[in-house]
Design a protein around this motif. Sequence first.
Motif, mmCIF file in Angstrom:
data_model
loop_
_atom_site.group_PDB
_atom_site.id
_atom_site.type_symbol
_atom_site.label_atom_id
_atom_site.label_comp_id
_atom_site.label_asym_id
_atom_site.label_seq_id
_atom_site.Cartn_x
_atom_site.Cartn_y
_atom_site.Cartn_z
ATOM 1 N N GLU A 96 67.565 95.500 0.081
ATOM 2 C CA GLU A 96 67.961 96.794 0.664
ATOM 3 C C GLU A 96 66.863 97.310 1.580
ATOM 4 O OE1 GLU A 96 69.282 99.691 -2.188
ATOM 5 O OE2 GLU A 96 70.250 98.134 -3.392
ATOM 6 N N ASP A 97 67.288 98.029 2.589
ATOM 7 C CA ASP A 97 66.324 98.629 3.511
ATOM 8 C C ASP A 97 65.801 99.926 2.894
ATOM 9 O OD1 ASP A 97 64.993 100.000 5.533
ATOM 10 O OD2 ASP A 97 66.300 99.203 7.098
ATOM 11 N N GLY A 98 64.516 99.950 2.565
ATOM 12 C CA GLY A 98 63.928 101.105 1.877
ATOM 13 C C GLY A 98 64.027 102.385 2.677
ATOM 14 N N THR A 142 61.623 99.550 -3.210
ATOM 15 C CA THR A 142 62.730 98.884 -2.506
ATOM 16 C C THR A 142 62.184 97.823 -1.563
ATOM 17 O OG1 THR A 142 63.941 100.948 -2.557
ATOM 18 C CG2 THR A 142 64.778 99.268 -1.075
ATOM 19 N N GLU A 143 62.763 96.644 -1.640
ATOM 20 C CA GLU A 143 62.334 95.503 -0.823
ATOM 21 C C GLU A 143 63.544 94.981 -0.041
ATOM 22 O OE1 GLU A 143 59.644 93.532 0.137
ATOM 23 O OE2 GLU A 143 61.223 92.393 1.147
ATOM 24 N N LYS A 144 63.317 94.785 1.240
ATOM 25 C CA LYS A 144 64.390 94.330 2.137
ATOM 26 C C LYS A 144 64.845 92.905 1.803
ATOM 27 C CE LYS A 144 63.028 93.040 6.183
ATOM 28 N NZ LYS A 144 62.413 92.974 7.509
ATOM 29 N N ARG A 145 63.899 92.057 1.391
ATOM 30 C CA ARG A 145 64.266 90.670 1.086
ATOM 31 C C ARG A 145 64.871 90.581 -0.316
ATOM 32 N NH1 ARG A 145 59.593 89.655 4.555
ATOM 33 N NH2 ARG A 145 60.097 88.031 6.070
ATOM 34 N N GLU A 146 65.290 89.369 -0.699
ATOM 35 C CA GLU A 146 66.032 89.202 -1.957
ATOM 36 C C GLU A 146 65.149 89.203 -3.199
ATOM 37 O OE1 GLU A 146 69.262 89.470 -2.222
ATOM 38 O OE2 GLU A 146 69.283 89.763 -0.053
ATOM 39 N N CYS A 182 54.609 88.141 4.180
ATOM 40 C CA CYS A 182 53.321 87.505 4.479
ATOM 41 C C CYS A 182 52.620 87.047 3.202
ATOM 42 C CB CYS A 182 52.454 88.508 5.241
ATOM 43 S SG CYS A 182 50.810 87.898 5.585
ATOM 44 N N SER A 183 52.737 87.862 2.153
ATOM 45 C CA SER A 183 52.007 87.576 0.911
ATOM 46 C C SER A 183 52.373 86.212 0.308
ATOM 47 C CB SER A 183 52.283 88.673 -0.121
ATOM 48 O OG SER A 183 51.951 89.931 0.401
ATOM 49 N N TYR A 184 53.558 85.741 0.623
ATOM 50 C CA TYR A 184 54.030 84.462 0.072
ATOM 51 C C TYR A 184 53.130 83.299 0.502
ATOM 52 C CZ TYR A 184 57.421 80.832 -1.158
ATOM 53 O OH TYR A 184 58.048 79.754 -1.719
ATOM 54 N N LEU A 243 46.010 95.105 5.953
ATOM 55 C CA LEU A 243 45.104 94.375 5.047
ATOM 56 C C LEU A 243 44.715 93.000 5.599
ATOM 57 C CD1 LEU A 243 46.174 96.765 3.289
ATOM 58 C CD2 LEU A 243 45.602 95.354 1.331
ATOM 59 N N TYR A 244 45.298 92.652 6.739
ATOM 60 C CA TYR A 244 44.842 91.489 7.519
ATOM 61 C C TYR A 244 44.722 90.244 6.621
ATOM 62 C CZ TYR A 244 41.554 89.076 10.746
ATOM 63 O OH TYR A 244 40.905 88.186 11.557
ATOM 64 N N ARG A 245 43.544 89.613 6.559
ATOM 65 C CA ARG A 245 43.442 88.381 5.766
ATOM 66 C C ARG A 245 42.940 88.661 4.353
ATOM 67 N NH1 ARG A 245 38.639 85.091 8.678
ATOM 68 N NH2 ARG A 245 37.897 84.658 6.588
#
Length: 335
Positions: free
Chosen positions: A161-163, A29-33, A39-41, A296-298
Amino acid sequence: MRIRILGAGIVGLTVAFEFARAGCDVELTEKREGPGLGCSYFAGGMLAPWCEAENTERLILDLGCESLKFWTGTFPIAARQGTLVVAPARDKPELALFARRASGGERIDAARIAALEPDLAGRFEEALFFPEEAHLDPRAAMAALAAQLKDNAHVSLYFGEDGRQQGRADWTIDCRGLAAQDTLPDLRGVRGEMLILATGEIALKRPVHLLHPRYPVYVVPRGQKQFMIGATMIENEDAGRITARSLLELLGAAYSLHPAFAEAEVVETGAGIRPAFPDNLPRIRREGRTLYVNGLYRHGFLLAPALARRAVEAALQGAYFPEVMDAHPCERQTA
Ligand SMILES: Cc1cc2nc3c(=O)[nH]c(=O)nc-3n(C[C@H](O)[C@H](O)[C@H](O)COP(=O)(O)OP(=O)(O)OC[C@H]3O[C@@H](n4cnc5c(N)ncnc54)[C@H](O)[C@@H]3O)c2cc1C
């Protein structure tokens, strides 16, 4: 076994991939669309464990080499062209310093630089070359992972949706990145700014690091004449737009790598907030039947497959990995 995963950044996607591969029923489940919009984007997609050894612990090299096998074998989407590290003539001592601290780089001369990257011919007297390193397009890699998960009958994907509101499972794997600060109070955000330039005047086959005492910068070829230029490291959790200072620094560095970048189109600017623990090392923390995979930082793309495999073995076989797991299940701390 039923596994509930929160967050579809690079960590959640690789964790879902590995649990599905182990034969589990997975609910992601991912909150965004859509997948990979946190961040990964904004990541560069460099898979550079030997270069990273310049300023990190041995753990990053070990986990990074393990993950490289995932990106070039299990889920082969990375290009293994190596990494080139260069420095302007005035910053040559930086190159010597980098060579001493990093692991496994070859010192190469101007002729070899020209052979590897013809568009850099005559621009640098010497460089370091890390031939085993690789890079990928993070957005394409995450879209491909999500597409493969979608095609798997044992995986359900929910977006928007909020996981935390979802139903029960045998294990919950929390991969919410910085949003997990509500349960991991020692997690902090490190802002990273980037931009994408487009030009047909330069071709590069591999990521190039430009060393500089104040703001080392890298350029990652993205195909279709596009280049990702990154990245700042700022102790700040503000997800706002890139600042004028950072834009100047990144553009200045791109220009000193090759002046043709001055005529490039600015396709995109952005800023992501890297989730990091105080020592900048990744962790799998356990609390009851929940595993938190975070910090996981950078190195999200560099480390996620190795962390995902450990999360699967910790959940399904009770395995314990001292290099990334706390000795005792974490007690919920208050901020
Ligand atoms: C400019 C920049 C350049 C970088 N370059 C590199 C690089 O070259 N190589 C490399 O390896 N790494 C790089 N990184 C680091 C890498 O991007 C991060 O380590 C990585 O993105 C962290 O992944 P994550 O999945 O933990 O977090 P995220 O990508 O933020 O994913 C967490 C997800 O959880 C979701 N979420 C939050 N709350 C909830 C909820 N309640 N329910 C469901 N979902 C929720 C979020 O929407 C988000 O999609 C870079 C980072 C930046 C900013």
